[in-house]
Scaffold this active site. Structure first.
Site, short mmCIF file in Angstrom:
data_model
loop_
_atom_site.label_atom_id
_atom_site.label_comp_id
_atom_site.label_asym_id
_atom_site.label_seq_id
_atom_site.Cartn_x
_atom_site.Cartn_y
_atom_site.Cartn_z
N ASN A 15 -19.42 0.62 36.35
CA ASN A 15 -19.99 1.04 35.07
C ASN A 15 -19.06 0.80 33.89
O ASN A 15 -19.48 0.89 32.74
CB ASN A 15 -20.38 2.51 35.11
CG ASN A 15 -19.22 3.43 35.43
OD1 ASN A 15 -18.87 3.56 36.60
ND2 ASN A 15 -18.62 4.04 34.43
N TYR A 165 -0.07 7.42 43.59
CA TYR A 165 -0.80 6.21 43.21
C TYR A 165 -0.26 5.01 43.99
O TYR A 165 -1.03 4.20 44.53
CB TYR A 165 -0.67 5.96 41.71
CG TYR A 165 -1.39 4.73 41.22
CD1 TYR A 165 -2.78 4.65 41.25
CD2 TYR A 165 -0.69 3.63 40.72
CE1 TYR A 165 -3.45 3.53 40.80
CE2 TYR A 165 -1.35 2.50 40.27
CZ TYR A 165 -2.73 2.45 40.32
OH TYR A 165 -3.39 1.33 39.88
#
Length: 276
Positions: A15, A165
């Site tokens: 998106n 991460y």
């Protein structure tokens, strides 16, 4: 890029940012594209912005929920007997500590475990298609304080957002290379696993950057960061270049692999550790 007519692609996190650009270009070249998004309203808005000959559909997918991953895979199975591309793009970068609905640390759970599960559940749809591909988006961050913390995978005994991460992005590469080894061992293998990274891309993903990185981005942003459209090119090359081989890794060709046109690049020695 070769014509993508007749191919079907699932792109997670499509998106916005790199995922959106990846989906847009595939659709413009004729592919049927499924935007797999956590926020359906944002997914529908993104689909409305894509104009091309390829059909575009939106699929609800929350990678932070294994129930959602199973439901999405089941729905995709029901609508598409075959898939040509699974692009594992969605991710989180260095947010404050949190857990998925299944209790996993959010970065590890979303960036790696959610995609691992989705790939396994959709693999049958890919294995029947010649030159089908699983493309997983890693990061230069796979080198940042990177290790697989087997004694504390979910950061329950201390959370370092940068190290978490790095762990998740290292896991993306370990997964890609091991998946490729297993696919190559099949006598009837038609599917390959490939990885890519976008370099430094100016997207929403960077909204949680720790303070230590913000002055660097403010001063050197024009030099080190590129547009989402440019950042999507390594993924698109990994997904569509006929010369791509299983187990390869693509990233930008410029300074420190931060920006530029896509080329074949190398990941860390740790990412190739088969025992790990």
């Amino acid at each position: 890029m070769p014509d993508q007519g007749g191919r079907t692609a699932v792109v997670t996190g499509a998106n916005s940012g790199i995922g959106f650009e990846t989906a847009r270009v595939l659709a413009e070249h004729g592919a049927t594209v499924i935007l797999a998004c956590r926020d359906l309203a944002k997914g529908e808005a993104a689909a409305a912005r894509i104009s091309g000959p390829g059909p575009v559909a939106v699929q609800h997918l929350d990678l932070g929920s294994l129930a959602s991953v199973r439901a999405a895979a089941s729905e995709i199975h029901g609508r598409h007997q075959q898939l040509d591309l699974l692009i594992n793009n969605a991710g989180l970068m260095m947010p404050p500590y949190g857990t998925t609905s299944d209790g996993f640390e959010r970065q590890f759970g979303t960036n790696h475990l959610g995609h691992f599960a989705l790939t396994g559940l959709l693999l049958d749809n890919l294995l029947v298609v010649r030159d089908s591909r699983v493309v997983t988006v890693s990061s230069l961050g796979h080198r940042l304080r990177a290790a697989i913390h087997f004694d504390d995978l979910q950061s329950e005994h201390g959370y370092d957002r940068i190290a978490a991460y790095g762990q998740s992005k290292l896991a993306n590469l370990l997964f890609t290379y091991e998946l490729q080894r297993r696919l190559a061992a099949r006598a009837d293998a038609k599917t390959i696993a490939v990885a890519a990274h976008p370099g430094g891309s100016n997207t929403e993903l960077a909204r949680n950057l720790p303070g230590v990185f913000r002055p660097v981005k403010a001063v050197l942003g024009p030099v080190l960061f590129q547009s989402p459209a440019m950042g999507s090119l390594p993924t698109l090359r990994a997904a569509t270049d006929p010369a791509v081989q299983g187990g390869q890794y693509y990233g930008p060709a410029g300074f420190l692999e931060q920006r530029g046109r896509p080329k074949l690049v190398k990941s860390s020695a740790q990412s190739h550790d088969e025992e790990l």
